[in-house]
Write a protein that holds these residues in place. Sequence first.
Motif, PDB file in Angstrom:
ATOM      1  N   ILE A  25       0.760  -1.102   0.013  1.00  0.00           N
ATOM      2  CA  ILE A  25      -0.019  -0.067  -0.021  1.00  0.00           C
ATOM      3  C   ILE A  25       0.734   1.317   0.003  1.00  0.00           C
ATOM      4  CG2 ILE A  25      -1.677   1.443   1.290  1.00  0.00           C
ATOM      5  CD1 ILE A  25      -2.698  -1.433   2.428  1.00  0.00           C
ATOM      6  N   ASN A  26       1.774   1.308   0.873  1.00  0.00           N
ATOM      7  CA  ASN A  26       2.787   2.372   0.935  1.00  0.00           C
ATOM      8  C   ASN A  26       3.681   2.592  -0.368  1.00  0.00           C
ATOM      9  OD1 ASN A  26       2.775   3.896   3.570  1.00  0.00           O
ATOM     10  ND2 ASN A  26       2.414   1.906   4.261  1.00  0.00           N
ATOM     11  N   VAL A  31      -3.906   4.868  -4.919  1.00  0.00           N
ATOM     12  CA  VAL A  31      -4.975   3.561  -4.325  1.00  0.00           C
ATOM     13  C   VAL A  31      -6.247   3.790  -4.771  1.00  0.00           C
ATOM     14  CG1 VAL A  31      -5.697   2.473  -2.264  1.00  0.00           C
ATOM     15  CG2 VAL A  31      -3.512   3.299  -2.289  1.00  0.00           C
ATOM     16  N   CYS A  51      -6.307   2.900   4.854  1.00  0.00           N
ATOM     17  CA  CYS A  51      -5.386   3.896   4.152  1.00  0.00           C
ATOM     18  C   CYS A  51      -5.062   4.810   5.305  1.00  0.00           C
ATOM     19  CB  CYS A  51      -5.944   4.492   2.980  1.00  0.00           C
ATOM     20  SG  CYS A  51      -6.285   3.378   1.610  1.00  0.00           S
ATOM     21  N   LEU A  55      -1.051   4.301   5.971  1.00  0.00           N
ATOM     22  CA  LEU A  55      -0.285   5.051   4.859  1.00  0.00           C
ATOM     23  C   LEU A  55       0.613   6.009   5.577  1.00  0.00           C
ATOM     24  CD1 LEU A  55      -2.415   6.024   1.806  1.00  0.00           C
ATOM     25  CD2 LEU A  55      -0.189   5.097   1.800  1.00  0.00           C
ATOM     26  N   THR A  56       1.843   5.851   5.218  1.00  0.00           N
ATOM     27  CA  THR A  56       3.055   6.846   5.742  1.00  0.00           C
ATOM     28  C   THR A  56       3.594   7.635   4.563  1.00  0.00           C
ATOM     29  OG1 THR A  56       4.678   5.072   5.900  1.00  0.00           O
ATOM     30  CG2 THR A  56       3.292   5.351   7.702  1.00  0.00           C
ATOM     31  N   SER A  57       3.130   7.141   3.352  1.00  0.00           N
ATOM     32  CA  SER A  57       4.050   7.870   2.200  1.00  0.00           C
ATOM     33  C   SER A  57       3.283   8.910   1.786  1.00  0.00           C
ATOM     34  CB  SER A  57       4.170   7.049   1.077  1.00  0.00           C
ATOM     35  OG  SER A  57       4.545   7.688   0.032  1.00  0.00           O
ATOM     36  N   THR A  60       1.493   9.148  -2.095  1.00  0.00           N
ATOM     37  CA  THR A  60       0.409   8.000  -2.382  1.00  0.00           C
ATOM     38  C   THR A  60      -0.715   8.891  -2.649  1.00  0.00           C
ATOM     39  OG1 THR A  60       1.576   6.229  -1.417  1.00  0.00           O
ATOM     40  CG2 THR A  60      -1.134   6.086  -1.975  1.00  0.00           C
TER      41      THR A  60
END
Length: 249
Positions: A25-26, A31, A51, A55-57, A60
Amino acid sequence: MLTLSLIGIGCGDPGQLTRAAITAINSADLVLIPRKGSAKSDLADLRRTICADVLTSDKTDIAEFDLPARDADEADYRKGVDDWHDAVAAAWSRTIADHLGHEGKVALLIWGDPSLYDSSLRIARRLDPLPDIEVVPGITSIQALCAAHALPLNDIGEPFLVTTGRRLREGGWPQGVDTVVVMLDGGTAFQALDPAGFYIYWGAYLGMSDQIIISGALAEAGPRIAAARQDARERHGWIMDSYILKRRA
């Protein structure tokens, strides 16, 4: 090149995500979150929650789109599914092109696992241009159902069969097995069987906060399941359930 990652996210419990799923996911540029109508808004909400949690990015993006509905009135079942897959592939393609173009990595969060009674892999191969396809496995509804009932799926040294409610209703009990897993049952196909000698292990909204499980001899548990299923559908506007039938001597 365009890469499409189909990421199994389990059956409703965010804790079922694997480390591989979180990494995938990251690593995505985009997404996709399908909206299946207000009656199934819980499914989109869970994907949004996942998410937000993992999610840390900051590179994205998230894009939502309306998922086309299958024509339930089409007399030819296979043709109806084929047409529906074409429409879904077109929706994916439009959303990807609008938000990413033809280069990058796209992720779709797949309920359960992409390999089991899910259309995402077949739909992905209809995209134009055809992307590289990556699959990240997830917890299936069969695993979640067995876990909820603390039930071993197979008897010692014995096979089992996974089928649909439609096939059970139309063909009756399959030959050569004493354990059958039934998925995609739009009704209560188990009621088409003579209940004598059968046990049922049923679950709905597996892994979610509204999870319901019922088990017992089919003659006794079957009516309770039918009533609980109708009540749950009326309250939620949708239901996602599966069950295991075991035949005993």
